[in-house]
Design an enzyme around this catalytic site. Structure first.
Site, PDB file in Angstrom:
ATOM      1  N   GLY A  69      43.488  35.004  41.417  1.00 24.40           N
ATOM      2  CA  GLY A  69      44.529  35.922  40.978  1.00 24.40           C
ATOM      3  C   GLY A  69      45.327  36.496  42.140  1.00 24.40           C
ATOM      4  O   GLY A  69      46.541  36.673  42.048  1.00 24.40           O
ATOM      5  N   GLN A 110      43.444  40.472  33.764  1.00 22.17           N
ATOM      6  CA  GLN A 110      42.478  41.188  32.915  1.00 22.17           C
ATOM      7  C   GLN A 110      42.706  40.945  31.433  1.00 22.17           C
ATOM      8  O   GLN A 110      41.784  41.087  30.633  1.00 22.17           O
ATOM      9  CB  GLN A 110      42.542  42.701  33.164  1.00 22.17           C
ATOM     10  CG  GLN A 110      41.919  43.154  34.451  1.00 22.17           C
ATOM     11  CD  GLN A 110      40.402  43.007  34.495  1.00 22.17           C
ATOM     12  OE1 GLN A 110      39.713  43.025  33.471  1.00 22.17           O
ATOM     13  NE2 GLN A 110      39.871  42.841  35.687  1.00 22.17           N
ATOM     14  N   CYS A 113      37.230  52.632  50.045  1.00 19.89           N
ATOM     15  CA  CYS A 113      36.845  53.242  51.300  1.00 19.89           C
ATOM     16  C   CYS A 113      37.899  52.889  52.332  1.00 19.89           C
ATOM     17  O   CYS A 113      37.982  51.758  52.788  1.00 19.89           O
ATOM     18  CB  CYS A 113      35.490  52.712  51.732  1.00 19.89           C
ATOM     19  SG  CYS A 113      34.829  53.612  53.122  1.00 19.89           S
TER      20      CYS A 113
HETATM   21  C1  LIG Z   1      40.545  40.555  39.657  1.00 20.27           C
HETATM   22  C2  LIG Z   1      42.002  40.812  39.558  1.00 20.27           C
HETATM   23  C3  LIG Z   1      42.904  40.196  40.438  1.00 20.27           C
HETATM   24  C4  LIG Z   1      42.447  39.339  41.591  1.00 20.27           C
HETATM   25  O1  LIG Z   1      41.980  38.078  41.185  1.00 20.27           O
HETATM   26  P1  LIG Z   1      41.044  37.250  42.215  1.00 20.27           P
HETATM   27  O2  LIG Z   1      40.845  35.947  41.505  1.00 20.27           O
HETATM   28  O3  LIG Z   1      39.787  38.039  42.354  1.00 20.27           O
HETATM   29  O4  LIG Z   1      41.774  37.105  43.491  1.00 20.27           O
HETATM   30  C5  LIG Z   1      44.240  40.436  40.269  1.00 20.27           C
HETATM   31  N1  LIG Z   1      44.692  41.241  39.290  1.00 20.27           N
HETATM   32  C6  LIG Z   1      43.864  41.842  38.423  1.00 20.27           C
HETATM   33  C7  LIG Z   1      44.433  42.705  37.349  1.00 20.27           C
HETATM   34  C8  LIG Z   1      42.492  41.664  38.534  1.00 20.27           C
HETATM   35  O5  LIG Z   1      41.681  42.283  37.682  1.00 20.27           O
END
Ligand SMILES: *Cc1c(COP(=O)(O)O)cnc(C)c1O
Length: 396
Positions: free
Chosen positions: A72, A185, A331
């Site tokens: 993501g 999400q 953090c």
């Molecule tokens: C987890 C998440 C990401 C990042 O995706 P990764 O595959 O962990 O890099 C981006 N946007 C949202 C809303 C997420 O929950």
């Protein structure tokens, strides 16, 4: 009795058994490079094609509109940077929200240092942007709107279809403007349809839907030009260089197929667990405030601020009793900063620091929820007894 309960499914999920089974052969006998001409390459290529169809289908896209990425975060980077770089001549203003995932927020902050202007729209007390604010923020030099489909900390669903309509209306008037949405999400929990949303770019990630970490995708509407970010290979129709991780992509495809087929059932199951949990905390705990709109949200997330405690303290206390949750605080430079998402809701310091996200997933059972409802009130009571503000308050 001690038990482990994982309520951090918005951070990541375990891999589904069927997904593991689908991907395994691509680590061993079907190991080819999808760019090779021979049998081994073709075998990998056809697996990629199948996965591309499966991923396209869950968002109602065409297979050639899917670009596989490492997740993501990369999809968000490619969407925003790629679009801006390919369309620099049309403007340097971006509209986003105050509650984006760091993979959008920090990209925007970086762009601000490099000559772009960014408007961070407020989300008020319910965690949802207002369409009038989006409309009012559009300027002559606005080229991109990036607003998430659903938030990862409080689960609120944004008015993405209205934003899509707005963008199309501006475009019909000849304006150069595009719409990206981070749907990481939302996928697998609510219906996500790129035609209904009317977006140009949409980000997905595999590990939030029971597939491995390290793979995701960007939907790129036909005709939208992007400047390539990963240079050095001709993969993904020249949009993302690098040998594709076939086993992970196969897994992602399978997870999308399962998520699509089980969407209604999954959503109902999650909602039942979540609602029972919220009913239980209402009955057994005092001095808390739920975060974000109650109705317009994902079925999987419950975010609550408990007064007179630090979220981190509660997280550690719950972990000792086998319950895994998250706070959303980061953090930075040695001090614990409360979550920017909770801050954006206008919560004061105390409430922002006392926020906890409980996120439900396929592996949770009603018994898990009952266990949490047993340990949570006790953990909170114990922490509050140590808090001078609480003691003073109850002595009054
Ligand atoms: C987890 C998440 C990401 C990042 O995706 P990764 O595959 O962990 O890099 C981006 N946007 C949202 C809303 C997420 O929950």
């Amino acid at each position: 009795m001690f038990r482990r309960v994982y309520l951090d499914n918005s951070a990541t999920t375990p891999i589904d058994g069927e997904v593991v089974e689908a991907m395994m052969p691509y680590f061993t006998e079907k190991f080819g490079n999808a760019s090779s001409i021979h049998f081994f390459g073709q075998e990998a290529r056809s697996a990629l094609d199948r996965a591309r169809h499966q991923v396209a289908e869950i968002i109602n896209a065409r297979p050639n509109e899917i670009v596989f990425t490492s997740g993501g975060t990369e999809a968000n980077n490619l969407a925003i940077r790629g679009l801006l770089e390919a369309n620099e001549k049309y403007g340097k203003h971006i509209i986003t929200s105050a509650i984006e995932h760091s993979a959008v927020r920090e990209v925007c902050q970086d762009l601000e240092k490099r000559g772009y202007a960014v408007t961070y729209l407020p989300v008020y007390t319910d965690g949802i942007v207002k369409i009038e604010d989006v409309r009012n923020a559009i300027r002559a030099d606005t080229i991109l709107i990036s607003i998430m489909t659903a938030n990862n900390e409080i689960g609120t669903i944004q008015p993405v279809e209205e934003i899509g309509k707005l963008v199309r209306r501006f475009r019909e008037d000849g304006k150069k403007i595009w719409f990206h949405t981070d749907a990481v999400q939302a996928v697998g929990k609510i219906k996500v349809d790129v035609e209904e949303i009317g977006c140009d770019l949409l980000s997905l990630s595999a590990h939030k839907i029971y597939a491995p970490k390290g793979v995701g995708a960007l939907y790129v509407r036909r005709g939208v030009r992007l400047h390539k970010q990963n240079i050095g290979g001709h993969q993904e129709r020249e949009r993302r260089g690098g040998t594709e991780s076939v086993p992970h992509i196969v897994a992602f495809g399978k997870a999308c197929e399962l998520a699509k087929n089980n969407l209604a059932e999954t959503a109902a199951r999650l909602k039942n667990l979540r609602d029972r949990f919220e009913q239980g905390i209402g009955e057994n705990i005092s001095d808390f405030e739920p975060n974000g709109n109650r109705e317009n949200r994902l079925p999987s997330i419950s975010n609550v601020s408990f007064r007179f405690i630090e979220g981190e303290g509660l997280l550690i206390n719950l972990d000792l009793q086998g319950v895994a949750v998250s706070t959303g605080s980061a953090c930075s430079s040695g001090s614990l900063e409360p979550s920017p998402v909770i801050r954006a809701l206008g919560k004061n310091d105390e409430l922002a620091r006392g926020a906890i996200r409980f996120s439900f997933g396929a592996n949770n059972t009603p018994e898990d929820v009952e266990y949490v409802l047993e340990v949570l009130p006790r953990a909170i009571e114990n922490l509050r007894r140590l808090s001078p503000i609480y003691t003073k308050q109850t002595a009054k």
